[in-house]
Design an enzyme around this catalytic site. Structure first.
Site, short mmCIF file in Angstrom:
data_model
loop_
_atom_site.label_atom_id
_atom_site.label_comp_id
_atom_site.label_asym_id
_atom_site.label_seq_id
_atom_site.Cartn_x
_atom_site.Cartn_y
_atom_site.Cartn_z
N GLY A 47 0.61 -1.19 -0.34
CA GLY A 47 0.27 0.23 0.07
C GLY A 47 0.52 1.27 0.26
N GLY A 48 0.30 1.76 0.18
CA GLY A 48 0.97 3.41 0.36
C GLY A 48 1.58 3.92 1.44
NE ARG A 69 -8.86 11.39 7.71
CZ ARG A 69 -8.79 12.80 8.35
NH1 ARG A 69 -10.09 12.98 8.57
NH2 ARG A 69 -7.28 12.75 8.57
CG ASN A 81 -9.71 0.70 7.90
OD1 ASN A 81 -8.96 -0.26 7.41
ND2 ASN A 81 -8.61 1.63 7.84
CB ILE A 116 -0.22 2.05 10.61
CG1 ILE A 116 1.51 2.23 11.40
CG2 ILE A 116 -0.06 3.27 9.72
CD1 ILE A 116 2.50 1.99 10.45
CG ASP A 119 -0.62 12.91 15.61
OD1 ASP A 119 -0.99 12.99 14.98
OD2 ASP A 119 -1.20 11.54 16.52
CG HIS A 178 -3.52 9.26 15.17
ND1 HIS A 178 -2.72 10.46 15.03
CD2 HIS A 178 -3.89 8.67 14.07
CE1 HIS A 178 -2.57 10.30 13.50
NE2 HIS A 178 -2.94 9.61 13.11
P1 NAD Z 1 -3.69 2.03 1.00
O1 NAD Z 1 -4.86 1.94 0.48
O2 NAD Z 1 -2.92 2.61 -0.40
O3 NAD Z 1 -2.98 0.86 1.43
C1 NAD Z 1 -2.94 -0.16 1.98
C2 NAD Z 1 -3.23 -1.83 2.19
O4 NAD Z 1 -3.28 -2.68 2.86
C3 NAD Z 1 -3.21 -2.17 0.42
O5 NAD Z 1 -2.27 -2.55 -0.19
C4 NAD Z 1 -4.42 -3.13 0.54
O6 NAD Z 1 -4.11 -4.11 -0.32
C5 NAD Z 1 -3.72 -3.91 2.04
N1 NAD Z 1 -4.90 -4.54 2.74
C6 NAD Z 1 -6.45 -4.17 2.44
N2 NAD Z 1 -6.84 -5.13 3.58
C7 NAD Z 1 -5.66 -6.21 3.94
C8 NAD Z 1 -5.24 -7.87 4.63
N3 NAD Z 1 -7.09 -8.05 4.82
N4 NAD Z 1 -4.81 -8.16 4.22
C9 NAD Z 1 -3.68 -7.16 3.85
N5 NAD Z 1 -3.90 -6.09 3.23
C10 NAD Z 1 -4.28 -5.97 3.74
O7 NAD Z 1 -3.72 2.96 2.30
P2 NAD Z 1 -2.31 4.05 3.03
O8 NAD Z 1 -2.85 5.09 2.92
O9 NAD Z 1 -1.69 2.57 3.12
O10 NAD Z 1 -3.32 3.57 4.79
C11 NAD Z 1 -3.70 2.59 5.01
C12 NAD Z 1 -3.72 2.73 6.70
O11 NAD Z 1 -3.06 3.64 7.88
C13 NAD Z 1 -5.76 3.52 6.50
O12 NAD Z 1 -6.28 3.35 7.60
C14 NAD Z 1 -4.81 4.74 7.66
O13 NAD Z 1 -5.96 5.31 7.13
C15 NAD Z 1 -4.01 4.88 7.90
N6 NAD Z 1 -3.22 5.52 7.88
C16 NAD Z 1 -2.91 5.47 9.48
C17 NAD Z 1 -1.66 6.89 9.92
C18 NAD Z 1 -1.22 6.84 11.66
O14 NAD Z 1 -1.19 7.86 11.89
N7 NAD Z 1 -1.53 6.09 11.97
C19 NAD Z 1 -1.10 7.95 9.44
C20 NAD Z 1 -1.10 7.62 8.08
C21 NAD Z 1 -1.79 6.25 7.77
C1 LMR Z 2 -2.62 11.00 9.41
O1 LMR Z 2 -3.07 11.19 10.44
O2 LMR Z 2 -2.01 11.80 8.20
C2 LMR Z 2 -3.64 9.89 9.23
O3 LMR Z 2 -4.22 9.50 10.82
C3 LMR Z 2 -3.92 10.08 7.51
C4 LMR Z 2 -5.28 10.38 8.07
O4 LMR Z 2 -6.54 9.53 7.89
O5 LMR Z 2 -5.10 11.32 8.35
#
Ligand code: NAD
Ligand code: LMR
Length: 327
Positions: free
Chosen positions: A11-12, A81, A94, A117, A150, A178
């Site tokens: 993923g991203g 999001r 999620n 995360i 953060d 968070h």
């Molecule tokens: P994304 O869609 O780019 O990547 C998510 C990946 O998860 C994808 O490759 C997808 O195939 C995979 N996936 C989905 N279901 C799965 C499963 N059951 N098993 C294994 N892999 C699975 O999203 P992203 O931008 O990488 O964000 C991922 C998560 O992180 C989101 O929930 C986002 O809100 C969260 N996030 C948290 C923080 C933080 O500060 N904690 C910051 C940014 C994003």
């Molecule tokens: C962030 O703080 O960037 C992440 O939690 C992703 C979001 O949904 O804002």
């Protein structure tokens, strides 16, 4: 052997996070798991000339292999999001993803450090805890909600207000949770100490609380923070490795943790937060995970007000996670 498993590695966040982890020489095996595209990501990373072996694990049938004997499991799997959404809007999808990954981890690597995360972190961390409790393998010292972004943002944003501050050395403790107003930067405890006007404090606090929204808006439907999150996630994962296998002491970082009475300082923070079960605050990392949970210290009047407002929200978020597993 030090194996790190990244779940959601294609993923991203997963891809740049895995790239940063590939550069760390404490790791001997990087196991990348996803439902899509992960063989390509692993093949690509495996050409980098650092000692760790990189393996690809595609689809649920290969999850056991990804997790077996993992020392650290990092979970960025799930949906991000889009503009107009809150992190809580992600719960519907999620929560189930995190539950299923945690269930597998509780079977195949019950002693691993779990770094969560996937949003909403305020609820996904209690979900992992409940799954591990049900399996009879829960150790609150080994579970972390990654709130490092953060802290990273806060240091950067503060340095933009006072350019004399180097963001690398500016430490801002961010407590609470968070999401939005549960994110509480303690600007009164900034190190090095700064004198900001109340107007600056309020503007900075708002920017730190809603920094994620800035990125969501700028990406305009293409997701949320990925690169800065990968940086923050790698920093936290490497701190766990340094403390648990690198023998480094004195590593203190905020993280969203279980304020269990079994961990030193847990009861103090519980008392300071009207009995919150989980809370982000400074924790000291050691070879077994959370060594000590630090008091939130003396807050300004403004920070006390933010805390009072955040507590009911945090409790409701935890309850959603706990009920999701137990109801
Ligand atoms: P994304 O869609 O780019 O990547 C998510 C990946 O998860 C994808 O490759 C997808 O195939 C995979 N996936 C989905 N279901 C799965 C499963 N059951 N098993 C294994 N892999 C699975 O999203 P992203 O931008 O990488 O964000 C991922 C998560 O992180 C989101 O929930 C986002 O809100 C969260 N996030 C948290 C923080 C933080 O500060 N904690 C910051 C940014 C994003
Ligand atoms: C962030 O703080 O960037 C992440 O939690 C992703 C979001 O949904 O804002």
């Amino acid at each position: 052997m030090v194996k790190v498993a990244v779940l959601g590695a294609a993923g991203g966040i997963g891809q740049p996070l895995s790239l940063l982890l590939k550069q760390n020489t404490l790791i001997s095996h990087l196991a990348l798991y996803d439902l899509v595209n992960v063989p390509g990501v692993a093949a690509d990373l495996s050409h980098i000339n650092t000692p760790s072996k990189v393996t690809a694990h595609l689809g649920a049938d290969n999850l056991q292999e990804a997790l077996a004997d993992a020392h650290v499991v990092v979970i960025p799997a799930g949906v991000p999001r889009k503009p107009g959404m809150t992190r809580d809007d992600l719960f519907k999808i999620n929560a189930g993803i995190v539950r299923d990954l945690a269930t597998a981890a509780s079977k195949y690597c019950p002693k691993a450090f779990m770094l969560i995360i996937s949003n909403p972190v305020n609820s996904t961390v209690p979900i992992v805890a409940e799954v591990f409790k049900k399996a009879g393998v829960y150790d609150p010292k080994r579970l972390f909600g990654v709130s490092t972004l953060d802290v990273v943002r806060a240091s950067r944003f503060v340095s933009e207000v006072n350019p004399e501050l180097n963001p690398v050395d500016t430490r801002v403790t961010v407590i609470g949770g968070h999401s939005g107003t549960t994110i509480i930067p303690l600007l009164s405890q900034l190190n090095p100490t700064q004198k900001f006007t109340q107007e600056q404090i309020e503007a900075l606090t708002h920017r730190i609380q809603f920094g994620g929204d800035e990125v969501v808006k700028a990406k305009d439907g293409a997701g949320s923070a990925t690169l800065s999150m990968a940086f923050a996630g790698a920093r936290f994962a490497i701190n766990i490795l340094e403390a648990s296998v690198g023998g480094k002491t004195g590593i203190i970082e905020p993280s969203y943790v279980d304020l269990s009475a079994y961990v030193e300082g847990g009861n103090t923070v519980k008392a300071e937060t009207q009995d919150c079960a989980y809370f982000a605050t400074n924790v000291e990392l050691g070879k077994d995970g959370v060594e000590k949970i630090f008091s939130i210290g003396k807050l300004s009047e403004f920070e006390q007000k933010l805390l009072a407002e955040a507590i009911p929200q945090l409790k409701a978020n935890v309850e959603s996670g706990v009920n999701f597993i137990n109801a």
